[in-house]
Write an enzyme that holds these catalytic residues in place. Structure first.
Site, PDB file in Angstrom:
ATOM      1  N   ASP A 142     -10.686 -10.219  11.973  1.00 28.19           N
ATOM      2  CA  ASP A 142     -10.157  -9.295  12.993  1.00 28.19           C
ATOM      3  C   ASP A 142      -9.153 -10.048  13.858  1.00 28.19           C
ATOM      4  OD1 ASP A 142     -11.536  -6.468  14.423  1.00 28.19           O
ATOM      5  OD2 ASP A 142      -9.999  -7.620  15.488  1.00 28.19           O
ATOM      6  N   LEU A 165      -8.378  -9.279  16.833  1.00 29.88           N
ATOM      7  CA  LEU A 165      -8.737  -9.106  18.243  1.00 29.88           C
ATOM      8  C   LEU A 165      -7.554  -8.615  19.071  1.00 29.88           C
ATOM      9  CD1 LEU A 165     -11.189 -12.108  18.875  1.00 29.88           C
ATOM     10  CD2 LEU A 165     -11.709  -9.742  18.267  1.00 29.88           C
ATOM     11  N   THR A 166      -7.049  -7.456  18.689  1.00 36.84           N
ATOM     12  CA  THR A 166      -6.068  -6.758  19.518  1.00 36.84           C
ATOM     13  C   THR A 166      -6.830  -6.229  20.732  1.00 36.84           C
ATOM     14  OG1 THR A 166      -6.506  -4.561  18.602  1.00 36.84           O
ATOM     15  CG2 THR A 166      -4.942  -5.966  17.379  1.00 36.84           C
ATOM     16  N   ILE A 215      -4.376  -9.269   9.440  1.00 38.24           N
ATOM     17  CA  ILE A 215      -4.297  -8.934   8.006  1.00 38.24           C
ATOM     18  C   ILE A 215      -2.860  -9.009   7.485  1.00 38.24           C
ATOM     19  CG2 ILE A 215      -6.417  -7.551   7.888  1.00 38.24           C
ATOM     20  CD1 ILE A 215      -4.608  -5.020   7.976  1.00 38.24           C
ATOM     21  N   ALA A 269      -9.307  -2.467   9.558  1.00 36.43           N
ATOM     22  CA  ALA A 269      -8.310  -2.977  10.508  1.00 36.43           C
ATOM     23  C   ALA A 269      -7.118  -2.043  10.584  1.00 36.43           C
ATOM     24  CB  ALA A 269      -7.851  -4.371  10.089  1.00 36.43           C
ATOM     25  N   THR A 281      -8.306   8.451   7.067  1.00 36.53           N
ATOM     26  CA  THR A 281      -8.644   9.474   8.063  1.00 36.53           C
ATOM     27  C   THR A 281      -8.258  10.866   7.576  1.00 36.53           C
ATOM     28  OG1 THR A 281      -7.903  10.328  10.217  1.00 36.53           O
ATOM     29  CG2 THR A 281      -6.440   8.791   9.150  1.00 36.53           C
ATOM     30  N   ASP A 282      -8.952  11.869   8.088  1.00 38.65           N
ATOM     31  CA  ASP A 282      -8.583  13.253   7.747  1.00 38.65           C
ATOM     32  C   ASP A 282      -7.222  13.635   8.333  1.00 38.65           C
ATOM     33  OD1 ASP A 282      -9.285  13.428  10.427  1.00 38.65           O
ATOM     34  OD2 ASP A 282     -10.650  15.135  10.187  1.00 38.65           O
ATOM     35  N   TYR A 304       0.800   7.596  13.869  1.00 36.87           N
ATOM     36  CA  TYR A 304      -0.490   7.043  13.406  1.00 36.87           C
ATOM     37  C   TYR A 304      -0.873   7.633  12.048  1.00 36.87           C
ATOM     38  CZ  TYR A 304      -5.568   6.914  12.765  1.00 36.87           C
ATOM     39  OH  TYR A 304      -6.822   6.778  12.219  1.00 36.87           O
ATOM     40  N   LYS A 324      -1.197   5.896   8.247  1.00 32.05           N
ATOM     41  CA  LYS A 324      -2.421   5.899   7.436  1.00 32.05           C
ATOM     42  C   LYS A 324      -2.166   6.569   6.078  1.00 32.05           C
ATOM     43  CE  LYS A 324      -6.004   4.651   8.504  1.00 32.05           C
ATOM     44  NZ  LYS A 324      -6.646   3.305   8.396  1.00 32.05           N
ATOM     45  N   PRO A 356      -9.104  14.583  31.982  1.00 38.65           N
ATOM     46  CA  PRO A 356      -7.810  15.135  31.558  1.00 38.65           C
ATOM     47  C   PRO A 356      -7.853  15.791  30.180  1.00 38.65           C
ATOM     48  CG  PRO A 356      -7.847  12.752  31.224  1.00 38.65           C
ATOM     49  CD  PRO A 356      -9.201  13.125  31.735  1.00 38.65           C
ATOM     50  N   ARG A 385     -11.699  19.474  16.785  1.00 37.40           N
ATOM     51  CA  ARG A 385     -11.952  18.274  15.987  1.00 37.40           C
ATOM     52  C   ARG A 385     -13.330  18.415  15.338  1.00 37.40           C
ATOM     53  NH1 ARG A 385      -7.406  18.234  16.682  1.00 37.40           N
ATOM     54  NH2 ARG A 385      -5.990  16.616  17.408  1.00 37.40           N
TER      55      ARG A 385
HETATM   56  P1  NAD Z   1     -10.429   0.540  16.588  1.00 39.31           P
HETATM   57  O1  NAD Z   1      -9.053   0.658  17.154  1.00 39.31           O
HETATM   58  O2  NAD Z   1     -11.603   0.715  17.474  1.00 39.31           O
HETATM   59  O3  NAD Z   1     -10.594  -0.890  15.870  1.00 39.31           O
HETATM   60  C1  NAD Z   1      -9.611  -1.455  15.074  1.00 39.31           C
HETATM   61  C2  NAD Z   1      -9.945  -2.926  14.877  1.00 39.31           C
HETATM   62  O4  NAD Z   1      -8.966  -3.483  13.994  1.00 39.31           O
HETATM   63  C3  NAD Z   1      -9.915  -3.755  16.150  1.00 39.31           C
HETATM   64  O5  NAD Z   1     -11.018  -4.641  16.180  1.00 39.31           O
HETATM   65  C4  NAD Z   1      -8.601  -4.532  16.049  1.00 39.31           C
HETATM   66  O6  NAD Z   1      -8.653  -5.799  16.705  1.00 39.31           O
HETATM   67  C5  NAD Z   1      -8.479  -4.689  14.551  1.00 39.31           C
HETATM   68  N1  NAD Z   1      -7.084  -4.846  14.096  1.00 39.31           N
HETATM   69  C6  NAD Z   1      -6.020  -4.055  14.410  1.00 39.31           C
HETATM   70  N2  NAD Z   1      -4.912  -4.507  13.797  1.00 39.31           N
HETATM   71  C7  NAD Z   1      -5.286  -5.591  13.081  1.00 39.31           C
HETATM   72  C8  NAD Z   1      -4.595  -6.480  12.214  1.00 39.31           C
HETATM   73  N3  NAD Z   1      -3.282  -6.353  11.991  1.00 39.31           N
HETATM   74  N4  NAD Z   1      -5.294  -7.471  11.628  1.00 39.31           N
HETATM   75  C9  NAD Z   1      -6.617  -7.615  11.835  1.00 39.31           C
HETATM   76  N5  NAD Z   1      -7.317  -6.822  12.652  1.00 39.31           N
HETATM   77  C10 NAD Z   1      -6.664  -5.807  13.260  1.00 39.31           C
HETATM   78  O7  NAD Z   1     -10.455   1.575  15.387  1.00 39.31           O
HETATM   79  P2  NAD Z   1     -11.661   2.443  14.826  1.00 39.31           P
HETATM   80  O8  NAD Z   1     -11.738   3.717  15.589  1.00 39.31           O
HETATM   81  O9  NAD Z   1     -12.858   1.586  14.694  1.00 39.31           O
HETATM   82  O10 NAD Z   1     -11.084   2.808  13.379  1.00 39.31           O
HETATM   83  C11 NAD Z   1     -11.320   1.948  12.271  1.00 39.31           C
HETATM   84  C12 NAD Z   1     -10.663   2.533  11.048  1.00 39.31           C
HETATM   85  O11 NAD Z   1     -11.177   3.831  10.781  1.00 39.31           O
HETATM   86  C13 NAD Z   1      -9.136   2.712  11.190  1.00 39.31           C
HETATM   87  O12 NAD Z   1      -8.537   2.365   9.970  1.00 39.31           O
HETATM   88  C14 NAD Z   1      -8.973   4.191  11.471  1.00 39.31           C
HETATM   89  O13 NAD Z   1      -7.731   4.656  10.985  1.00 39.31           O
HETATM   90  C15 NAD Z   1     -10.132   4.787  10.684  1.00 39.31           C
HETATM   91  N6  NAD Z   1     -10.674   6.056  11.203  1.00 39.31           N
HETATM   92  C16 NAD Z   1     -11.023   6.185  12.521  1.00 39.31           C
HETATM   93  C17 NAD Z   1     -11.591   7.378  12.963  1.00 39.31           C
HETATM   94  C18 NAD Z   1     -12.035   7.539  14.399  1.00 39.31           C
HETATM   95  O14 NAD Z   1     -12.472   8.630  14.784  1.00 39.31           O
HETATM   96  N7  NAD Z   1     -11.988   6.506  15.233  1.00 39.31           N
HETATM   97  C19 NAD Z   1     -11.797   8.432  12.074  1.00 39.31           C
HETATM   98  C20 NAD Z   1     -11.422   8.267  10.733  1.00 39.31           C
HETATM   99  C21 NAD Z   1     -10.874   7.066  10.301  1.00 39.31           C
HETATM  100  P1  TYD Z   2      -8.633  11.300  20.296  1.00 42.62           P
HETATM  101  O1  TYD Z   2      -9.987  10.827  20.707  1.00 42.62           O
HETATM  102  O2  TYD Z   2      -7.435  10.553  20.791  1.00 42.62           O
HETATM  103  O3  TYD Z   2      -8.644  11.397  18.704  1.00 42.62           O
HETATM  104  P2  TYD Z   2      -7.544  12.057  17.691  1.00 42.62           P
HETATM  105  O4  TYD Z   2      -6.296  12.292  18.432  1.00 42.62           O
HETATM  106  O5  TYD Z   2      -7.400  10.972  16.672  1.00 42.62           O
HETATM  107  O6  TYD Z   2      -8.169  13.298  17.167  1.00 42.62           O
HETATM  108  O7  TYD Z   2      -8.470  12.804  20.757  1.00 42.62           O
HETATM  109  C1  TYD Z   2      -9.368  13.805  20.334  1.00 42.62           C
HETATM  110  C2  TYD Z   2      -8.866  15.115  20.875  1.00 42.62           C
HETATM  111  O8  TYD Z   2      -8.973  15.100  22.301  1.00 42.62           O
HETATM  112  C3  TYD Z   2      -7.402  15.383  20.566  1.00 42.62           C
HETATM  113  O9  TYD Z   2      -7.239  16.788  20.317  1.00 42.62           O
HETATM  114  C4  TYD Z   2      -6.688  15.013  21.850  1.00 42.62           C
HETATM  115  C5  TYD Z   2      -7.705  15.337  22.916  1.00 42.62           C
HETATM  116  N1  TYD Z   2      -7.676  14.491  24.134  1.00 42.62           N
HETATM  117  C6  TYD Z   2      -7.640  15.101  25.396  1.00 42.62           C
HETATM  118  O10 TYD Z   2      -7.623  16.338  25.543  1.00 42.62           O
HETATM  119  N2  TYD Z   2      -7.624  14.281  26.507  1.00 42.62           N
HETATM  120  C7  TYD Z   2      -7.637  12.921  26.410  1.00 42.62           C
HETATM  121  O11 TYD Z   2      -7.602  12.219  27.465  1.00 42.62           O
HETATM  122  C8  TYD Z   2      -7.687  12.318  25.096  1.00 42.62           C
HETATM  123  C9  TYD Z   2      -7.711  10.823  24.944  1.00 42.62           C
HETATM  124  C10 TYD Z   2      -7.718  13.156  23.996  1.00 42.62           C
END
Ligand code: NAD
Ligand code: TYD
Length: 337
Positions: A33, A35-36, A60, A82, A125-126, A153, A157, A208, A217
């Site tokens: 990782d 660590l962003t 990566i 990542a 992701t969906d 984003y 993906k 907000p 969602r």
């Molecule tokens: P997150 O942002 O919480 O974590 C991402 C991690 O990747 C962090 O620890 C960051 O330091 C690391 N990272 C980022 N860029 C990097 C790089 N270049 N090299 C190495 N490490 C790096 O994200 P998350 O919500 O845990 O999502 C993880 C994965 O799942 C992502 O690929 C995201 O697209 C996918 N995903 C997320 C959701 C969701 O609801 N959060 C849903 C479907 C898919």
């Molecule tokens: P988010 O958690 O950013 O996930 P994604 O955009 O990947 O679906 O947002 C979830 C939903 O919530 C999206 O429709 C945007 C909305 N949203 C708000 O209404 N207020 C907020 O402050 C944030 C962060 C998201």
């Protein structure tokens, strides 16, 4: 079995490491990782003394570092979490999304080919499917739905997914892809909807809601996402894409109202703010294929949101250190870097 988990200091990757270490004593795991801002060592801190777990800080996109690591460790499976993951940040600054989410995937796949990794799993992701109309509740994303992205984003993906499929066809990369709906649960960075709203409500701050809050969602408790990936890397067919979702569709406004109710807070805390540009209307997954593979989610939204609120209340220190930025100093504190 040796598994590389990239992005394991983030929300879902961190939960996946906890899940896998708990389940497989006889496997070993390496987390890579960068660590962003989204990586938090405090999420996986309790695992660092385990003999079958190792953490490596690195990007990566860094080919030398990645290839050296693969040469040394000889991984059987690579699971790539990542990525830059926040839609709003991708609207502000798309570049880093293209680097980590696309070029980083290329580096990992090249390493998988060179070191003959048996399975590369891409966590997608969906959002690659774009959105569905709010009024057509009969429509769902299937694995064959067209790719039709809305944000930098989701475009990054989707690009990665296409590249993974190209590596499968051209170079015979043994791969699988999973496309999951929105996750929530422990260790969720409080910039995303659910943890943000829980923490704002706890502090009696304004919540907000973008636009009128009608965007929908499909929420999945993170542990259920972890169990689906575990199943795919063990039983999923090479070359396949699997959608993951549990039919838990909710409008953003409903999610916020449920959180306020569970925390005993007044709906007057809701504040309607300017909408997100290109805001996707509705996501909804058809999980038939992963259900057929044998996946069974354990949580619905009602149980999952209660668990999540409980976790947030019990981990106010984790959240406070994220909000103050103190978590970013973990490495300095531990290793005096
Ligand atoms: P997150 O942002 O919480 O974590 C991402 C991690 O990747 C962090 O620890 C960051 O330091 C690391 N990272 C980022 N860029 C990097 C790089 N270049 N090299 C190495 N490490 C790096 O994200 P998350 O919500 O845990 O999502 C993880 C994965 O799942 C992502 O690929 C995201 O697209 C996918 N995903 C997320 C959701 C969701 O609801 N959060 C849903 C479907 C898919
Ligand atoms: P988010 O958690 O950013 O996930 P994604 O955009 O990947 O679906 O947002 C979830 C939903 O919530 C999206 O429709 C945007 C909305 N949203 C708000 O209404 N207020 C907020 O402050 C944030 C962060 C998201």
């Amino acid at each position: 079995m040796k598994i590389l988990i990239t992005g394991g200091a983030g929300f879902i990757g961190g939960n996946f490491i906890h899940y896998m270490l708990n389940k497989y004593n006889d496997y070993s795991f390496v987390c890579l990782d960068a660590l962003t801002y989204a990586g938090n060592m405090e999420t996986i801190e309790t695992l660092l003394n385990k003999v079958n777990f190792k953490f490596v800080k690195g990007n990566i996109c860094d080919k030398d570092l990645v290839f050296n690591l693969f040469e040394k460790e000889q991984f059987d499976i690579v699971v790539n979490f990542a990525a830059e993951s926040h839609v709003d940040r991708s609207i502000e600054n798309p570049r880093i999304f293209l680097e980590s989410n696309i070029l980083g995937v290329q580096v990992l796949m090249d390493a998988c080919l060179k070191y003959k990794v048996k399975r590369y799993h891409q966590v997608s992701t969906d959002e690659v499917y774009g959105d569905l109309p709010l009024e057509r509740i009969d429509l769902f994303f299937t694995e064959d739905s067209p790719i039709k992205t809305s944000s930098p984003y989701s475009a990054s993906k989707a690009s990665a997914d296409l590249l993974v499929l190209a590596y499968s066809k051209t170079f015979n990369l043994p791969m699988t892809i999973s496309r999951c709906s929105n996750n929530y649960g422990p260790y969720h960075f409080p910039e995303k909807l659910i943890p943000l709203m829980i923490n704002k409500a706890l502090n009696n701050e304004q919540l907000p809601v973008y636009g009128n809050g009608s965007n929908v969602r499909d929420w999945l408790y993170v542990e259920d996402h972890c169990s689906a990936i575990d199943l795919i890397i063990h039983k999923g067919n090479i070359g396949e894409i699997y959608n993951i979702g549990g039919h838990n569709e909710k409008s953003n406004l409903d999610v916020v109202k449920i959180i306020l109710k569970l925390l005993n807070k007044d709906e007057s805390l809701i504040s309607y703010v300017k909408d997100r540009p290109g805001h996707d209307l509705r996501y909804a997954i058809d999980p038939t294929k992963i259900l057929r593979l044998g996946w069974e989610p354990k949580h619905n939204f009602e149980t999952g949101i209660q668990e999540t609120i409980k976790w947030n209340l019990e981990h106010d220190d984790w959240i406070r250190r994220v909000q103050s930025g103190e978590y970013l100093k973990w490495m300095e504190r531990q290793y005096k870097w």
